[in-house]
Design a protein around this motif. Structure first.
Motif, short mmCIF file in Angstrom:
data_model
loop_
_atom_site.label_atom_id
_atom_site.label_comp_id
_atom_site.label_asym_id
_atom_site.label_seq_id
_atom_site.Cartn_x
_atom_site.Cartn_y
_atom_site.Cartn_z
N UNK A 30 48.46 86.07 61.48
CA UNK A 30 48.12 85.08 60.45
C UNK A 30 48.61 85.59 59.10
N UNK A 31 49.28 84.72 58.36
CA UNK A 31 49.73 85.12 57.02
C UNK A 31 48.81 84.55 55.95
N UNK A 32 48.32 85.44 55.06
CA UNK A 32 47.69 84.96 53.84
C UNK A 32 48.80 84.91 52.80
N UNK A 52 41.39 93.96 65.80
CA UNK A 52 41.59 93.71 67.23
C UNK A 52 41.95 92.28 67.53
N UNK A 53 41.65 91.36 66.64
CA UNK A 53 41.83 89.94 66.92
C UNK A 53 42.84 89.24 66.02
N UNK A 54 43.02 89.77 64.84
CA UNK A 54 43.93 89.12 63.88
C UNK A 54 44.76 90.19 63.18
N UNK A 55 46.08 89.98 63.19
CA UNK A 55 46.94 90.79 62.33
C UNK A 55 47.26 89.97 61.09
N UNK A 56 46.86 90.46 59.93
CA UNK A 56 47.19 89.75 58.69
C UNK A 56 48.56 90.21 58.22
N UNK A 57 49.46 89.26 58.05
CA UNK A 57 50.77 89.54 57.48
C UNK A 57 50.71 89.08 56.04
N UNK A 58 51.04 89.97 55.12
CA UNK A 58 50.87 89.66 53.71
C UNK A 58 52.05 88.86 53.19
N UNK A 59 51.75 87.73 52.59
CA UNK A 59 52.79 86.80 52.17
C UNK A 59 53.40 87.14 50.83
N UNK A 60 54.36 86.31 50.40
CA UNK A 60 55.11 86.59 49.17
C UNK A 60 54.44 86.07 47.90
N UNK A 61 53.15 85.72 47.98
CA UNK A 61 52.50 85.08 46.85
C UNK A 61 52.09 86.01 45.73
N UNK A 62 53.04 86.77 45.24
CA UNK A 62 52.82 87.67 44.11
C UNK A 62 53.94 87.39 43.12
N UNK A 63 53.65 86.67 42.05
CA UNK A 63 54.73 86.23 41.16
C UNK A 63 55.52 87.38 40.56
N UNK A 64 54.83 88.45 40.21
CA UNK A 64 55.52 89.60 39.62
C UNK A 64 56.51 90.18 40.63
N UNK A 65 56.11 90.18 41.91
CA UNK A 65 56.92 90.82 42.94
C UNK A 65 58.20 90.05 43.24
N UNK A 66 58.16 88.73 43.16
CA UNK A 66 59.31 87.94 43.60
C UNK A 66 60.22 87.51 42.46
N UNK A 187 51.84 82.90 63.07
CA UNK A 187 51.35 81.83 63.94
C UNK A 187 50.41 80.87 63.23
N UNK A 188 49.90 81.29 62.08
CA UNK A 188 49.02 80.41 61.32
C UNK A 188 48.95 80.89 59.88
N UNK A 189 48.57 79.98 58.98
CA UNK A 189 48.54 80.32 57.56
C UNK A 189 47.15 80.15 56.95
N UNK A 190 46.80 81.08 56.07
CA UNK A 190 45.75 80.83 55.09
C UNK A 190 46.50 80.39 53.83
N UNK A 191 46.35 79.12 53.46
CA UNK A 191 47.09 78.61 52.29
C UNK A 191 46.37 79.04 51.01
#
Lengths: 371, 88
Positions: A30-32, A52-66, A187-191
């Protein structure tokens, strides 16, 4: 404080953690999207509790970073001009350009000031008509309404010594790009809930339909993130893909129509290069033709800028969710928040900064049993 | 920069035609622009970003969410023993 304390209730959080662990039959990815959510997940240890149940993939939502390195270098060049006062949000000051950062420009005599709101920059311009005041307008749909109002206000007040370096980025095109990648794992998003307070939720219908992924609008407190994760996992387990709103106290379907109207007037869609990711079509905003006279990059010719990225920094892979911050060799050694190689280590929303702050001090969180 | 925080409106003021408010963030107050939320009233809560109020917090929706989460908690109790040992 109200609306913060209740949504951090540890008792309710335990219930949600158990519920998610009990319902998940496999580990879901799941990506936040938002860096503020990354920090809250890591600070609260939610990613470790659910590991054990969810791998959080960290999204690009950091304005300074992008924000592209070329744009940082141009801002540094503009800030170095003697007639310019460059105003910026505080977290841009330490972002490394090719050769220096805004702190160093200030140390060398440049007039660089931190403001809380872009309206403060307009006030500086009003108070100091002899200076050329430039605001460094970066950010997502959340900061854009504030930045848009700054030029609207400057025009209303007849403030001509004000301009902006605009490098706005948009969330839905980035989600599209992530889902279109051949290396897609999400596979899924936290918007990002606060983006939705402005833009509403309808813009995610197409993502759900086109890619068949659950999208759940999430807030920022522990319970908000756990509830949204619970809903994503429930959909994934049921083989469903829907748009849900788990942040109803702040987000409506239509967002903020007043803000959207001003955004449509002040900004125009453009292709945008995302630092570490590459160019994403129609993923940014520039000043619209009606407001081009406030474009600092047209007002000040800074010539050709040749950006040079650090060869060691893996921020691009971190931003795409391909590696975790602590798998980078420079992490915590040659790269720290005080001496960052890349922007992800600088910002209060950057994933590397979150890991450095909450993980590198030997902090551990015990995982709960599976019940 | 991209951190939105909830705050309580303690005073509404007019700055040369622009609606502004004094907003209390758990003890720290700031002047906030309400051009995008001009009808916000004293006592209400708003999400504030970069000095701008962007969304009113709906108390009924907040209470509804908390009630839902409490009911889930009791379901989880029935699911089985064990549970989160540590929650920062």
């Amino acid at each position: 404080m109200k609306y913060l304390d209740e949504f951090g209730d540890p008792e309710l959080a335990r219930g949600l953690v158990e519920e998610i662990l009990a319902r998940a039959t496999r580990r879901w990815t799941v990506m936040e999207v938002c860096g503020g959510q990354t920090h809250s997940l890591v600070r609260n240890g939610i990613d470790e509790l659910l590991a054990g149940s969810v791998e959080f993939v960290h999204g690009p939502g950091c304005p300074v970073c992008v924000t592209p390195l070329e744009t940082i270098d141009r801002a540094l060049a503009i800030a170095s001009r003697p007639e310019v006062t460059l105003c910026s949000f505080g977290d841009m000051l330490r972002v490394p350009g090719s050769h220096q950062d805004l702190f160093q420009v200030r140390a060398q005599g440049g007039d660089v000031r931190v403001v809380y709101s872009p309206l403060d920059a307009v006030r500086v311009a009003e108070a100091e008509p002899g200076r050329e005041v430039v605001f460094f307008a970066v950010g997502f749909e959340t900061t854009a309404p504030a930045n848009a109002m700054a030029v609207v206000r400057a025009r209303e007040l007849g403030v001509e010594n004000f301009s902006m370096i605009v490098s706005h980025v948009l969330v839905p095109p980035a989600m599209n790009a992530i889902l279109s990648s051949p290396r897609r794992r999400v596979e899924g998003f936290l918007a990002a809930g606060h983006v939705c307070t402005v833009m509403g939720t309808a813009q995610y219908d197409a993502i759900v339909d086109d890619f068949g992924v659950p999208v759940v609008v999430a807030g920022f407190e522990a319970l908000d993130l756990l509830d949204a994760t619970r809903r994503v996992v429930a959909q994934l387990e049921a083989g469903e893909a829907r748009l849900e709103n788990a942040y109803e106290r702040a987000v409506s379907r239509e967002g903020n129509p007043r803000a959207r109207a001003v955004l449509a007037e002040v900004f125009a869609l453009c292709d945008r290069t995302w630092r570490g990711i590459g160019t994403i079509p129609r993923s940014g905003w520039r000043l619209s033709d009606a407001y081009r006279d406030y474009d600092a990059e047209l007002r000040f010719d800074v010539g050709d800028v040749h950006a040079v990225e650090s060869p060691q920094c893996r921020a691009g892979e971190v931003l795409q969710g391909l590696v975790t911050p602590d798998s980078c060799e420079a992490f915590g050694t040659t790269c720290t928040p005080r001496r960052p190689l890349g922007a992800t280590m600088v910002s209060g929303e950057g994933a590397c900064a979150a890991y450095y702050r909450y993980r590198s001090a030997g902090m551990t969180v015990r995982s709960p049993g599976r019940g | 920069m991209c951190l939105g925080l909830p705050g309580r409106v303690v005073e509404v003021v007019d700055d040369r035609g622009t609606p502004m408010a004094v907003v209390d963030f758990g003890g720290v107050t700031k002047q906030i622009c309400c051009a995008y939320l001009p009808d916000i009233a004293v006592g209400e809560y708003a999400i504030v970003h970069a000095g701008f109020a962007l969304a009113r917090l709906d108390e009924a929706a907040a209470l509804e969410t908390l009630a839902l989460l409490r009911s889930l908690g009791s379901v989880a109790d029935e699911v089985g023993p064990g549970g989160a040992q540590a929650m920062a």
